[in-house]
Design a protein around this motif. Structure first.
Motif, PDB file in Angstrom:
ATOM      1  N   ILE A   9      -3.319   9.989  -2.859  1.00 35.47           N
ATOM      2  CA  ILE A   9      -2.343  10.266  -1.800  1.00 35.47           C
ATOM      3  C   ILE A   9      -2.824  11.366  -0.856  1.00 35.47           C
ATOM      4  O   ILE A   9      -2.348  11.483   0.274  1.00 35.47           O
ATOM      5  CB  ILE A   9      -0.974  10.617  -2.421  1.00 35.47           C
ATOM      6  N   THR A  10      -3.803  12.151  -1.295  1.00 43.83           N
ATOM      7  CA  THR A  10      -4.351  13.236  -0.477  1.00 43.83           C
ATOM      8  C   THR A  10      -5.366  12.747   0.547  1.00 43.83           C
ATOM      9  O   THR A  10      -5.827  13.538   1.383  1.00 43.83           O
ATOM     10  CB  THR A  10      -5.032  14.268  -1.387  1.00 43.83           C
ATOM     11  N   GLU A  11      -5.739  11.477   0.516  1.00 39.07           N
ATOM     12  CA  GLU A  11      -6.812  10.980   1.381  1.00 39.07           C
ATOM     13  C   GLU A  11      -6.352   9.844   2.300  1.00 39.07           C
ATOM     14  O   GLU A  11      -7.130   8.972   2.665  1.00 39.07           O
ATOM     15  CB  GLU A  11      -7.995  10.504   0.526  1.00 39.07           C
ATOM     16  N   ASP A 178       3.516   4.896  -6.916  1.00 39.23           N
ATOM     17  CA  ASP A 178       3.225   5.677  -5.722  1.00 39.23           C
ATOM     18  C   ASP A 178       4.504   6.215  -5.103  1.00 39.23           C
ATOM     19  O   ASP A 178       5.599   5.739  -5.402  1.00 39.23           O
ATOM     20  CB  ASP A 178       2.480   4.812  -4.691  1.00 39.23           C
ATOM     21  N   ASP A 179       4.338   7.218  -4.238  1.00 41.65           N
ATOM     22  CA  ASP A 179       5.446   7.752  -3.446  1.00 41.65           C
ATOM     23  C   ASP A 179       5.391   7.276  -2.000  1.00 41.65           C
ATOM     24  O   ASP A 179       6.198   7.718  -1.174  1.00 41.65           O
ATOM     25  CB  ASP A 179       5.422   9.292  -3.457  1.00 41.65           C
ATOM     26  N   GLN A 180       4.452   6.394  -1.678  1.00 40.48           N
ATOM     27  CA  GLN A 180       4.312   5.838  -0.340  1.00 40.48           C
ATOM     28  C   GLN A 180       4.028   4.334  -0.452  1.00 40.48           C
ATOM     29  O   GLN A 180       3.483   3.875  -1.468  1.00 40.48           O
ATOM     30  CB  GLN A 180       3.152   6.503   0.417  1.00 40.48           C
ATOM     31  N   PRO A 181       4.364   3.577   0.588  1.00 43.62           N
ATOM     32  CA  PRO A 181       3.928   2.179   0.609  1.00 43.62           C
ATOM     33  C   PRO A 181       2.410   2.102   0.710  1.00 43.62           C
ATOM     34  O   PRO A 181       1.756   3.031   1.189  1.00 43.62           O
ATOM     35  CB  PRO A 181       4.579   1.624   1.886  1.00 43.62           C
ATOM     36  N   TYR A 182       1.866   0.976   0.261  1.00 45.45           N
ATOM     37  CA  TYR A 182       0.434   0.746   0.430  1.00 45.45           C
ATOM     38  C   TYR A 182       0.173  -0.759   0.438  1.00 45.45           C
ATOM     39  O   TYR A 182       1.009  -1.556  -0.006  1.00 45.45           O
ATOM     40  CB  TYR A 182      -0.387   1.435  -0.667  1.00 45.45           C
ATOM     41  N   ALA A 183      -0.985  -1.143   0.954  1.00 47.69           N
ATOM     42  CA  ALA A 183      -1.333  -2.559   1.069  1.00 47.69           C
ATOM     43  C   ALA A 183      -1.892  -3.088  -0.245  1.00 47.69           C
ATOM     44  O   ALA A 183      -2.708  -2.427  -0.897  1.00 47.69           O
ATOM     45  CB  ALA A 183      -2.355  -2.746   2.188  1.00 47.69           C
ATOM     46  N   HIS A 230       3.215  17.146   5.415  1.00 40.41           N
ATOM     47  CA  HIS A 230       2.253  16.556   6.344  1.00 40.41           C
ATOM     48  C   HIS A 230       2.272  15.036   6.351  1.00 40.41           C
ATOM     49  O   HIS A 230       1.607  14.423   7.199  1.00 40.41           O
ATOM     50  CB  HIS A 230       0.840  17.040   6.009  1.00 40.41           C
ATOM     51  N   SER A 231       3.031  14.410   5.461  1.00 38.59           N
ATOM     52  CA  SER A 231       3.089  12.954   5.420  1.00 38.59           C
ATOM     53  C   SER A 231       4.335  12.513   4.658  1.00 38.59           C
ATOM     54  O   SER A 231       4.621  13.038   3.577  1.00 38.59           O
ATOM     55  CB  SER A 231       1.836  12.384   4.733  1.00 38.59           C
ATOM     56  N   GLY A 232       5.071  11.562   5.223  1.00 40.75           N
ATOM     57  CA  GLY A 232       6.346  11.151   4.660  1.00 40.75           C
ATOM     58  C   GLY A 232       6.247  10.551   3.275  1.00 40.75           C
ATOM     59  O   GLY A 232       5.213  10.017   2.865  1.00 40.75           O
ATOM     60  N   ARG A 233       7.347  10.641   2.542  1.00 39.56           N
ATOM     61  CA  ARG A 233       7.453  10.091   1.201  1.00 39.56           C
ATOM     62  C   ARG A 233       8.645   9.136   1.130  1.00 39.56           C
ATOM     63  O   ARG A 233       9.503   9.120   2.010  1.00 39.56           O
ATOM     64  CB  ARG A 233       7.623  11.204   0.158  1.00 39.56           C
TER      65      ARG A 233
END
Length: 291
Positions: A9-11, A178-183, A230-233
């Motif tokens: 998630i940091t990258e 995860d705490d974010q969507p991903y493909a 710095h990035s939405g969750r």
């Protein structure tokens, strides 16, 4: 078979939610039908193999008969649209719930036929027929094709994402990693966060109380908000009307929803809108020229 790549998630490119929100919150409301002659989620294992199992089936059936209507009032009170994880059999057995959800413009996700039947172990052709029936039944009942999927018991086969893509769906909730969507590796398919931890079935099943549930909701939000500098969750709150709809728990759900609705950096939304915004913003980012 790999369904997705590892991505710390940091990258990742930063995610920006509408209106400058930091945490996208949705309510995953499980609206389910259970077969009276099949074992399923149980509060008391001692009778789970009996047919009929009046104790456990009655506990589950409380959700459709009573709990959903109590939960609905809290959602209405705080102007929250549910993301409904819908067994297609609900359309046949509880049409009043479908009608109430249509009045409220709920988002409808496919959630199998019943929570008594899993598609694990199905052949490719069997699963294609199964998923087609589920999706077409929900489309006919609600007037809109579901965009998302969550398997009963969060179950899939390795074919599920590609079969769902064939049917026009665009995301799944089954991979709670995860705490974010991903493909996913299946073209056009996303994973959107769901929770088996912040989930009434698991929380109360472990003996937590109503006040402790409320504190868990607050703690989850506070940490995700801090993480999202710095990035939405994404924060998913998973609910089952036969659990959270019990009278002695209801006020703690209402307080949790009131708390989330009052947070200035929360985007109270649906899983459909989260997937759509992420897909659109990812496309813009991918197409942006350097420099």
């Amino acid at each position: 078979m790999d369904l997705f790549d590892y991505s710390p998630i940091t990258e990742r490119p930063p995610i920006s939610w509408p209106g400058g929100a930091r945490v996208a919150v949705y309510i995953g409301l499980n609206v389910e039908h259970f077969l009276i002659d099949r074992a399923s989620t149980s509060i008391w294992p001692g009778t789970a193999d009996l047919v009929p199992d009046a104790l456990n089936h009655g506990w589950r059936d409380y959700g459709a008969r009573v709990g959903i209507w109590r939960t609905m009032r809290s959602l209405d009170r705080h102007c929250i649209r549910a993301s409904v994880l819908l067994n297609s059999a609900v359309a046949e057995h509880y049409p009043q719930i479908i009608a109430a959800g249509l009045e409220r413009d709920w988002a409808w996700l496919a959630h199998g036929r019943t929570n008594s039947i899993l598609q694990a172990g199905m052949t490719l052709d069997e699963e294609r027929a199964f998923l087609t029936d589920v999706v077409e039944t929900i489309t006919a009942a609600t007037g809109r094709r579901p965009q998302g999927w969550m398997g009963p018991g969060l179950t899939e086969t390795f074919n599920t994402p590609s079969l769902l893509a064939e049917l026009g769906l665009g995301y799944v909730l089954d991979w709670t990693n995860d705490d974010q969507p991903y493909a996913l590796k299946v073209p056009g398919m996303l994973s959107v966060p769901y929770s088996v931890e912040l989930n009434d079935l698991l929380v109360f099943g472990k003996g937590f109380t109503g006040p402790e549930f409320l504190q868990l909701v607050k703690d989850q939000y506070e940490q995700l908000s801090a993480d999202s500098e710095h990035s939405g969750r994404v924060m998913a709150l998973a609910l089952h009307p036969f659990v959270i709809g019990q009278p002695f728990r209801h006020k703690y759900l209402d307080q949790a929803l009131e708390y989330l609705a009052s947070r200035p950096d929360v985007w109270l939304t649906t899983s459909d809108e989260i997937a759509g915004h992420y897909r659109e913003s990812s496309t813009r980012t991918a197409g942006r020229p350097c420099g």
